[in-house]
Design a protein around this motif. Sequence first.
Motif, PDB file in Angstrom:
ATOM      1  N   VAL A 371       0.840  -1.197   0.000  1.00  0.00           N
ATOM      2  CA  VAL A 371       0.000   0.000   0.000  1.00  0.00           C
ATOM      3  C   VAL A 371       0.878   1.252   0.000  1.00  0.00           C
ATOM      4  O   VAL A 371       0.623   2.208  -0.740  1.00  0.00           O
ATOM      5  N   VAL A 372       1.923   1.243   0.810  1.00  0.00           N
ATOM      6  CA  VAL A 372       2.846   2.386   0.848  1.00  0.00           C
ATOM      7  C   VAL A 372       3.509   2.583  -0.515  1.00  0.00           C
ATOM      8  O   VAL A 372       3.627   3.724  -0.999  1.00  0.00           O
ATOM      9  N   ASP A 373       3.908   1.495  -1.148  1.00  0.00           N
ATOM     10  CA  ASP A 373       4.556   1.587  -2.469  1.00  0.00           C
ATOM     11  C   ASP A 373       3.622   2.179  -3.515  1.00  0.00           C
ATOM     12  O   ASP A 373       4.070   2.847  -4.456  1.00  0.00           O
ATOM     13  N   ALA A 374       2.324   1.945  -3.361  1.00  0.00           N
ATOM     14  CA  ALA A 374       1.359   2.532  -4.288  1.00  0.00           C
ATOM     15  C   ALA A 374       1.046   3.983  -3.923  1.00  0.00           C
ATOM     16  O   ALA A 374       0.807   4.823  -4.805  1.00  0.00           O
ATOM     17  N   PHE A 375       1.062   4.269  -2.623  1.00  0.00           N
ATOM     18  CA  PHE A 375       0.672   5.604  -2.170  1.00  0.00           C
ATOM     19  C   PHE A 375       1.731   6.663  -2.467  1.00  0.00           C
ATOM     20  O   PHE A 375       1.393   7.776  -2.895  1.00  0.00           O
ATOM     21  N   LEU A 376       2.982   6.373  -2.220  1.00  0.00           N
ATOM     22  CA  LEU A 376       4.020   7.400  -2.351  1.00  0.00           C
ATOM     23  C   LEU A 376       4.081   8.013  -3.752  1.00  0.00           C
ATOM     24  O   LEU A 376       4.149   9.249  -3.883  1.00  0.00           O
ATOM     25  N   PRO A 377       4.033   7.235  -4.838  1.00  0.00           N
ATOM     26  CA  PRO A 377       3.980   7.866  -6.165  1.00  0.00           C
ATOM     27  C   PRO A 377       2.708   8.684  -6.372  1.00  0.00           C
ATOM     28  O   PRO A 377       2.736   9.732  -7.034  1.00  0.00           O
ATOM     29  N   ALA A 378       1.576   8.207  -5.797  1.00  0.00           N
ATOM     30  CA  ALA A 378       0.321   8.960  -5.910  1.00  0.00           C
ATOM     31  C   ALA A 378       0.440  10.299  -5.205  1.00  0.00           C
ATOM     32  O   ALA A 378      -0.075  11.326  -5.684  1.00  0.00           O
ATOM     33  N   LEU A 379       1.123  10.311  -4.064  1.00  0.00           N
ATOM     34  CA  LEU A 379       1.344  11.559  -3.339  1.00  0.00           C
ATOM     35  C   LEU A 379       2.174  12.529  -4.166  1.00  0.00           C
ATOM     36  O   LEU A 379       1.852  13.723  -4.257  1.00  0.00           O
ATOM     37  N   GLU A 380       3.218  12.041  -4.794  1.00  0.00           N
ATOM     38  CA  GLU A 380       4.068  12.927  -5.594  1.00  0.00           C
ATOM     39  C   GLU A 380       3.320  13.470  -6.801  1.00  0.00           C
ATOM     40  O   GLU A 380       3.478  14.634  -7.176  1.00  0.00           O
ATOM     41  N   ARG A 381       2.480  12.634  -7.419  1.00  0.00           N
ATOM     42  CA  ARG A 381       1.672  13.111  -8.557  1.00  0.00           C
ATOM     43  C   ARG A 381       0.719  14.208  -8.099  1.00  0.00           C
ATOM     44  O   ARG A 381       0.572  15.240  -8.762  1.00  0.00           O
ATOM     45  N   ALA A 382       0.061  13.980  -6.967  1.00  0.00           N
ATOM     46  CA  ALA A 382      -0.885  14.966  -6.454  1.00  0.00           C
ATOM     47  C   ALA A 382      -0.172  16.269  -6.128  1.00  0.00           C
ATOM     48  O   ALA A 382      -0.672  17.363  -6.426  1.00  0.00           O
ATOM     49  N   ARG A 383       1.009  16.161  -5.542  1.00  0.00           N
ATOM     50  CA  ARG A 383       1.766  17.360  -5.186  1.00  0.00           C
ATOM     51  C   ARG A 383       2.154  18.153  -6.438  1.00  0.00           C
ATOM     52  O   ARG A 383       2.019  19.375  -6.476  1.00  0.00           O
TER      53      ARG A 383
END
Length: 395
Positions: A371-383
């Motif tokens: 879940v963390v591996d999927a979330f961190l790229p999503a966070l960077e995209r959102a940022r």
Amino acid sequence: MRTDGVPAPDVRRRIAAELADDVPWTRVLNSICTEPHPLGVEMASSASHTNLGDVRIFRGTKRIERRVVQLLLDLVANPGGSGNLVSGGTEANLIAMLVARESARGKGRLTHRPEVVVSSTVHYSFTKIFGLLGLTPVVVPVDDALHLPAGEVARRITEHTVAVIATAGSSEFGVVDAVDEIGPAVSGRDVHLHVDAATGGFIIPFARELGHDLPQFDFSVDGVDSITIDPHKYGLAPVPAGAILFRGAQDAGQFAFDSFFVDTPAHHTLLGTRPGAAAVATFAVLEHLGRDGFRDITRTNFEVTGYLADGLRAAGHELLAEPQLNIVVVKMPGATRISQRLESDGWIVSTSKRFGETLRLVVNRHVTREVVDAFLPALERARREVAAGVEVVLR
């Protein structure tokens, strides 16, 4: 309500369609609750008809509740204490403050302006509680590590003080007040010390066994009078399942209301009708997992928390504070819009109203390394998208 009934298959389909719109746990990083243990769900279903408000009927269910309370008292180092199961942390905290206020009244110490010493980050449930009970908060600013300073607590106690509240696991920041310092500072002052361990109660005992440097918070600390603990959070019980625990064997009886009926025992909780399913489910999970099971879950949660914190740092982000529990708060310019952008993509995180420009990320059993591996790229995209001015559209 319809005049004619709807066939059961149609009702099931309509409910399933609505539930399908709920966010899956694997996209949730803001909840200190999680998917309950399957055995707890199964046993709750078997006891869905029970009502702890009528223990003349539900005798076995009442015995199970008493066993759960004893298991929880054992967990917080007070097998000779007392307590009751309640709906959750808010009800438990309310009962603790009622007992504190009425205890002061019984001792002739209740003044025209009863006060409670709290930290500036105390849980918002107390805002409701103080308003209901006519208590005045005396707010002590937290220190640089977001903890309630024991020395300042001692200085704020006056003849008006009926209680002090320490937090063993802030749901907002995941920090643990130094209860082992606050307790001795309060002891002997004839003031009720309540520990809100709704978040940390099912983390700290096992984390300490694993070697994590966390303050002791339980009844082994001199001065602690009551503790809130929530099995429906890190205890993996279905909602609702909370508890209020007291030091003395008779202390839980200080909050009591008689019924109208002969042979019906007094109620020691705010709720009259109470789901026995919560007691049965909690008992099932506690008995099945035992200390070893909870210790293993805690070990995994801390490993994932560290993995998440390391990933955030590697991406260049700064944490607001070093996480003591399984909550990571990261400094994030544009946090609210980033949170909204993540939500539009199906990810749920939190942003603080009081401490802006931060994201709060909670690790619970459903948050794995994957879940963390999927979330961190999503966070960077959102940022990046927020920085570029991409419009955020929430449902």
